[in-house]
Design a protein around this motif. Structure first.
Motif, PDB file in Angstrom:
ATOM      1  N   ASP A 125      -1.464   5.909  -8.315  1.00  0.00           N
ATOM      2  CA  ASP A 125      -1.862   4.703  -7.588  1.00  0.00           C
ATOM      3  C   ASP A 125      -1.016   4.456  -6.344  1.00  0.00           C
ATOM      4  OD1 ASP A 125      -3.866   3.702  -9.579  1.00  0.00           O
ATOM      5  OD2 ASP A 125      -2.082   3.734 -10.855  1.00  0.00           O
ATOM      6  N   ASP A 131      -7.610   9.706   0.735  1.00  0.00           N
ATOM      7  CA  ASP A 131      -7.638   9.197  -0.638  1.00  0.00           C
ATOM      8  C   ASP A 131      -7.132   7.774  -0.788  1.00  0.00           C
ATOM      9  OD1 ASP A 131      -8.531  11.706  -1.523  1.00  0.00           O
ATOM     10  OD2 ASP A 131      -6.475  12.454  -1.652  1.00  0.00           O
ATOM     11  N   CYS A 132      -6.381   7.272   0.194  1.00  0.00           N
ATOM     12  CA  CYS A 132      -5.715   5.981   0.040  1.00  0.00           C
ATOM     13  C   CYS A 132      -6.443   4.891   0.831  1.00  0.00           C
ATOM     14  CB  CYS A 132      -4.266   6.075   0.502  1.00  0.00           C
ATOM     15  SG  CYS A 132      -3.248   7.117  -0.578  1.00  0.00           S
ATOM     16  N   ALA A 133      -6.556   3.726   0.228  1.00  0.00           N
ATOM     17  CA  ALA A 133      -7.187   2.591   0.897  1.00  0.00           C
ATOM     18  C   ALA A 133      -6.266   1.965   1.927  1.00  0.00           C
ATOM     19  CB  ALA A 133      -7.589   1.546  -0.136  1.00  0.00           C
ATOM     20  N   VAL A 134      -4.967   2.090   1.697  1.00  0.00           N
ATOM     21  CA  VAL A 134      -3.961   1.523   2.590  1.00  0.00           C
ATOM     22  C   VAL A 134      -2.907   2.585   2.868  1.00  0.00           C
ATOM     23  CG1 VAL A 134      -2.163  -0.233   2.858  1.00  0.00           C
ATOM     24  CG2 VAL A 134      -4.297  -0.814   1.700  1.00  0.00           C
ATOM     25  N   ALA A 181      -8.355   4.131   6.614  1.00  0.00           N
ATOM     26  CA  ALA A 181      -7.548   3.278   5.742  1.00  0.00           C
ATOM     27  C   ALA A 181      -7.034   2.067   6.518  1.00  0.00           C
ATOM     28  CB  ALA A 181      -6.365   4.069   5.180  1.00  0.00           C
ATOM     29  N   HIS A 182      -6.705   0.990   5.787  1.00  0.00           N
ATOM     30  CA  HIS A 182      -5.953  -0.097   6.395  1.00  0.00           C
ATOM     31  C   HIS A 182      -4.556   0.429   6.722  1.00  0.00           C
ATOM     32  CE1 HIS A 182      -8.957  -3.119   5.389  1.00  0.00           C
ATOM     33  NE2 HIS A 182      -8.989  -2.661   4.142  1.00  0.00           N
ATOM     34  N   ALA A 204      -5.630  -3.112  -0.852  1.00  0.00           N
ATOM     35  CA  ALA A 204      -6.059  -1.943  -1.625  1.00  0.00           C
ATOM     36  C   ALA A 204      -6.946  -2.338  -2.800  1.00  0.00           C
ATOM     37  CB  ALA A 204      -4.844  -1.172  -2.117  1.00  0.00           C
ATOM     38  N   ASP A 205      -6.662  -3.483  -3.408  1.00  0.00           N
ATOM     39  CA  ASP A 205      -7.507  -4.022  -4.482  1.00  0.00           C
ATOM     40  C   ASP A 205      -7.748  -2.990  -5.588  1.00  0.00           C
ATOM     41  OD1 ASP A 205      -9.034  -5.927  -5.796  1.00  0.00           O
ATOM     42  OD2 ASP A 205     -10.875  -5.398  -4.753  1.00  0.00           O
ATOM     43  N   ARG A 210      -7.186   0.235  -5.484  1.00  0.00           N
ATOM     44  CA  ARG A 210      -7.316   1.611  -4.990  1.00  0.00           C
ATOM     45  C   ARG A 210      -5.935   2.147  -4.600  1.00  0.00           C
ATOM     46  NH1 ARG A 210     -11.401   0.272  -0.335  1.00  0.00           N
ATOM     47  NH2 ARG A 210     -10.072  -1.608  -0.423  1.00  0.00           N
ATOM     48  N   ILE A 265      -2.555   3.442  -2.806  1.00  0.00           N
ATOM     49  CA  ILE A 265      -1.760   3.069  -1.637  1.00  0.00           C
ATOM     50  C   ILE A 265      -0.878   4.250  -1.263  1.00  0.00           C
ATOM     51  CG2 ILE A 265       0.082   1.549  -0.773  1.00  0.00           C
ATOM     52  CD1 ILE A 265      -0.968  -0.585  -2.740  1.00  0.00           C
TER      53      ILE A 265
END
Length: 239
Positions: A2, A18-21, A106-107, A127-128, A130, A132
Protein backbone atom coordinates in the motif's frame (compact mmCIF):
# COMPACT_ATOMS: atom_id res chain seq x y z
CA UNK A 1 2.08 -3.01 -1.02
CA UNK A 2 0.00 0.00 0.00
CA UNK A 3 2.95 2.34 0.59
CA UNK A 4 6.02 2.04 -1.58
CA UNK A 5 9.28 3.98 -1.80
CA UNK A 6 11.63 4.31 -4.76
CA UNK A 7 14.28 6.89 -5.60
CA UNK A 8 14.44 9.64 -8.20
CA UNK A 9 13.17 9.67 -11.77
CA UNK A 10 13.52 5.91 -11.95
CA UNK A 11 11.24 5.70 -8.90
CA UNK A 12 8.61 7.86 -10.60
CA UNK A 13 8.73 5.55 -13.62
CA UNK A 14 8.46 2.46 -11.42
CA UNK A 15 5.56 3.66 -9.27
CA UNK A 16 3.68 6.10 -11.48
CA UNK A 17 1.42 3.56 -13.16
CA UNK A 18 0.38 1.84 -9.92
CA UNK A 19 0.09 4.60 -7.31
CA UNK A 20 -2.79 7.03 -6.90
CA UNK A 21 -0.53 9.55 -5.17
CA UNK A 22 3.16 10.30 -5.65
CA UNK A 23 4.94 12.30 -2.94
CA UNK A 24 8.15 13.94 -4.17
CA UNK A 25 10.61 14.62 -1.35
CA UNK A 26 13.50 17.05 -1.90
CA UNK A 27 14.45 18.41 1.51
CA UNK A 28 17.50 20.43 0.43
CA UNK A 29 16.00 22.38 -1.01
CA UNK A 30 13.08 22.44 -3.50
CA UNK A 31 10.28 21.05 -1.31
CA UNK A 32 11.37 23.05 1.75
CA UNK A 33 11.42 26.26 -0.29
CA UNK A 34 8.02 25.37 -1.77
CA UNK A 35 6.59 24.84 1.72
CA UNK A 36 7.78 28.29 2.80
CA UNK A 37 6.43 30.01 -0.32
CA UNK A 38 3.01 28.42 0.09
CA UNK A 39 3.05 29.10 3.81
CA UNK A 40 3.32 32.80 2.96
CA UNK A 41 0.36 32.60 0.59
CA UNK A 42 2.30 32.11 -2.64
CA UNK A 43 2.41 29.39 -5.26
CA UNK A 44 5.25 27.54 -7.00
CA UNK A 45 5.55 26.55 -10.64
CA UNK A 46 8.15 23.74 -10.86
CA UNK A 47 10.53 24.11 -13.81
CA UNK A 48 12.87 21.45 -15.12
CA UNK A 49 16.54 22.18 -14.57
CA UNK A 50 18.24 24.14 -17.39
CA UNK A 51 14.99 24.17 -19.38
CA UNK A 52 14.95 27.61 -20.97
CA UNK A 53 11.72 26.91 -22.83
CA UNK A 54 10.12 25.91 -19.55
CA UNK A 55 11.36 29.12 -17.93
CA UNK A 56 9.91 31.26 -20.71
CA UNK A 57 6.61 29.37 -20.57
CA UNK A 58 6.46 29.94 -16.81
CA UNK A 59 7.02 33.66 -17.22
CA UNK A 60 4.31 33.73 -19.89
CA UNK A 61 1.94 32.40 -17.20
CA UNK A 62 2.82 35.35 -15.00
CA UNK A 63 5.42 33.63 -12.82
CA UNK A 64 8.51 35.32 -11.46
CA UNK A 65 11.60 33.24 -12.22
CA UNK A 66 13.69 32.38 -9.16
CA UNK A 67 17.17 33.81 -9.46
CA UNK A 68 16.10 36.91 -11.36
CA UNK A 69 15.29 38.72 -8.12
CA UNK A 70 15.95 38.19 -4.42
CA UNK A 71 14.08 34.88 -4.38
CA UNK A 72 16.06 31.74 -5.19
CA UNK A 73 16.02 28.00 -4.52
CA UNK A 74 17.38 28.70 -1.03
CA UNK A 75 14.70 28.40 1.69
CA UNK A 76 16.00 31.42 3.59
CA UNK A 77 15.47 33.65 0.53
CA UNK A 78 11.67 33.18 0.56
CA UNK A 79 10.78 33.50 4.24
CA UNK A 80 9.28 36.95 3.58
CA UNK A 81 7.98 36.39 0.04
CA UNK A 82 4.76 38.37 -0.49
CA UNK A 83 1.39 36.63 -0.52
CA UNK A 84 0.09 36.00 -4.03
CA UNK A 85 3.50 35.51 -5.60
CA UNK A 86 3.74 32.84 -8.30
CA UNK A 87 7.38 31.72 -8.22
CA UNK A 88 8.83 29.68 -11.07
CA UNK A 89 11.32 27.47 -9.28
CA UNK A 90 13.82 25.43 -11.29
CA UNK A 91 15.77 22.66 -9.56
CA UNK A 92 17.68 19.61 -10.79
CA UNK A 93 15.82 17.24 -8.48
CA UNK A 94 12.50 18.19 -6.87
CA UNK A 95 11.14 20.48 -9.58
CA UNK A 96 12.19 18.14 -12.36
CA UNK A 97 10.59 15.17 -10.59
CA UNK A 98 7.32 17.04 -9.98
CA UNK A 99 7.12 17.79 -13.68
CA UNK A 100 7.87 14.16 -14.52
CA UNK A 101 5.37 12.83 -11.98
CA UNK A 102 2.66 15.06 -13.46
CA UNK A 103 2.67 12.92 -16.61
CA UNK A 104 1.71 9.73 -14.69
CA UNK A 105 -1.87 10.72 -13.88
CA UNK A 106 -1.25 10.38 -10.13
CA UNK A 107 -1.89 13.16 -7.64
CA UNK A 108 1.50 14.82 -7.01
CA UNK A 109 2.46 16.25 -3.61
CA UNK A 110 5.72 17.98 -2.63
CA UNK A 111 6.80 16.88 0.85
CA UNK A 112 9.60 17.69 3.26
CA UNK A 113 10.33 17.42 6.97
CA UNK A 114 8.49 20.63 7.77
CA UNK A 115 5.13 19.33 6.53
CA UNK A 116 5.61 15.55 6.85
CA UNK A 117 2.46 14.80 8.87
CA UNK A 118 0.26 17.18 6.88
CA UNK A 119 1.47 15.59 3.63
CA UNK A 120 0.77 12.08 4.93
CA UNK A 121 -2.76 13.02 5.99
CA UNK A 122 -3.58 14.55 2.61
CA UNK A 123 -1.95 11.70 0.68
CA UNK A 124 -4.16 9.20 2.50
CA UNK A 125 -7.25 11.28 1.71
CA UNK A 126 -6.40 11.55 -1.97
CA UNK A 127 -5.39 7.92 -2.35
CA UNK A 128 -8.54 6.65 -0.61
CA UNK A 129 -7.22 3.16 -0.05
CA UNK A 130 -5.18 2.95 -3.25
CA UNK A 131 -1.35 2.70 -3.22
CA UNK A 132 0.82 5.67 -2.29
CA UNK A 133 4.31 6.13 -3.70
CA UNK A 134 6.95 8.14 -1.84
CA UNK A 135 9.83 9.39 -4.01
CA UNK A 136 12.95 10.67 -2.25
CA UNK A 137 14.54 12.79 -4.96
CA UNK A 138 18.18 12.24 -4.13
CA UNK A 139 20.80 14.15 -6.05
CA UNK A 140 22.79 13.53 -9.21
CA UNK A 141 26.55 13.18 -9.16
CA UNK A 142 28.14 16.08 -10.99
CA UNK A 143 24.98 18.23 -10.93
CA UNK A 144 24.58 21.19 -8.60
CA UNK A 145 23.24 24.72 -8.41
CA UNK A 146 26.45 26.10 -9.90
CA UNK A 147 26.72 23.41 -12.58
CA UNK A 148 26.12 24.51 -16.16
CA UNK A 149 25.90 20.99 -17.65
CA UNK A 150 22.57 19.94 -19.12
CA UNK A 151 23.19 16.21 -18.66
CA UNK A 152 22.40 14.39 -15.42
CA UNK A 153 24.85 12.11 -13.67
CA UNK A 154 24.00 8.89 -11.81
CA UNK A 155 21.73 8.97 -8.77
CA UNK A 156 23.31 10.08 -5.49
CA UNK A 157 21.04 8.95 -2.61
CA UNK A 158 21.10 11.42 0.27
CA UNK A 159 20.38 11.35 3.99
CA UNK A 160 17.99 14.32 4.06
CA UNK A 161 15.59 12.89 1.48
CA UNK A 162 15.71 9.44 3.06
CA UNK A 163 14.70 11.01 6.38
CA UNK A 164 12.04 13.25 4.87
CA UNK A 165 10.49 10.31 3.05
CA UNK A 166 10.77 8.18 6.19
CA UNK A 167 8.92 10.72 8.32
CA UNK A 168 6.11 10.90 5.78
CA UNK A 169 5.87 7.11 5.69
CA UNK A 170 5.90 6.99 9.51
CA UNK A 171 3.02 9.47 9.58
CA UNK A 172 1.05 7.14 7.29
CA UNK A 173 0.97 4.56 10.08
CA UNK A 174 -2.17 2.46 9.80
CA UNK A 175 -2.80 3.19 6.12
CA UNK A 176 -1.66 -0.22 4.98
CA UNK A 177 1.26 -2.51 4.23
CA UNK A 178 4.69 -0.96 3.77
CA UNK A 179 7.28 -2.10 1.27
CA UNK A 180 10.62 -3.05 2.81
CA UNK A 181 12.12 0.19 1.44
CA UNK A 182 9.38 2.31 3.00
CA UNK A 183 9.60 0.46 6.32
CA UNK A 184 13.38 0.91 6.47
CA UNK A 185 13.09 4.65 5.79
CA UNK A 186 10.45 5.10 8.49
CA UNK A 187 12.46 3.13 11.05
CA UNK A 188 15.61 5.14 10.35
CA UNK A 189 13.78 8.48 10.53
CA UNK A 190 12.24 7.70 13.90
CA UNK A 191 15.54 6.48 15.35
CA UNK A 192 17.78 9.45 14.57
CA UNK A 193 18.22 13.07 15.64
CA UNK A 194 16.91 14.82 12.52
CA UNK A 195 18.59 18.19 13.06
CA UNK A 196 21.93 16.57 13.83
CA UNK A 197 21.70 14.29 10.81
CA UNK A 198 20.97 17.18 8.42
CA UNK A 199 23.85 19.18 9.86
CA UNK A 200 26.30 16.29 9.52
CA UNK A 201 25.23 14.84 6.16
CA UNK A 202 27.12 15.66 2.95
CA UNK A 203 24.49 18.06 1.60
CA UNK A 204 24.17 19.88 4.91
CA UNK A 205 27.91 20.29 5.26
CA UNK A 206 28.21 21.55 1.69
CA UNK A 207 25.55 24.19 2.27
CA UNK A 208 27.10 25.26 5.59
CA UNK A 209 30.53 25.56 4.00
CA UNK A 210 28.96 27.82 1.35
CA UNK A 211 27.54 30.06 4.08
CA UNK A 212 23.98 28.68 3.97
CA UNK A 213 23.70 26.92 7.33
CA UNK A 214 20.36 28.64 8.00
CA UNK A 215 18.86 26.82 5.00
CA UNK A 216 19.73 23.53 6.68
CA UNK A 217 18.18 24.71 9.93
CA UNK A 218 14.94 25.68 8.20
CA UNK A 219 14.81 22.34 6.39
CA UNK A 220 15.31 20.37 9.61
CA UNK A 221 12.26 21.83 11.39
CA UNK A 222 10.01 18.79 11.73
CA UNK A 223 6.22 19.25 11.43
CA UNK A 224 6.28 23.02 11.82
CA UNK A 225 3.98 23.51 8.82
CA UNK A 226 0.49 22.41 7.82
CA UNK A 227 1.00 23.45 4.19
CA UNK A 228 0.32 20.72 1.61
CA UNK A 229 1.66 21.55 -1.88
CA UNK A 230 -0.52 19.77 -4.47
CA UNK A 231 0.25 20.03 -8.18
CA UNK A 232 -2.71 21.40 -10.16
CA UNK A 233 -2.31 22.45 -13.79
CA UNK A 234 1.44 22.53 -13.38
CA UNK A 235 1.40 24.72 -10.24
CA UNK A 236 1.95 23.68 -6.63
CA UNK A 237 -0.81 25.16 -4.50
CA UNK A 238 -1.76 24.63 -0.86
CA UNK A 239 -4.48 22.00 -0.79
Amino acid sequence: MDIRLEWGSEGVAALGADCAVLVVVDVLSFCTTTDLVLGNGGRVLPVRWRDHRGEEAAKARGAILAGENEWTLRPSSVTQIPSGTLLALPSPNGATLCDTAATTGAHVLAGCLRNATAIATRAAELADGRPIGVIPAGERWGIGIRTEANTFGPLRPCVEDQLGAGMIVAALDGYGRLSAEARLAATAAKAIDIAEALTECSSGRELAEAGHANDVKLAAELDTSSTVPLLRNGILEDS
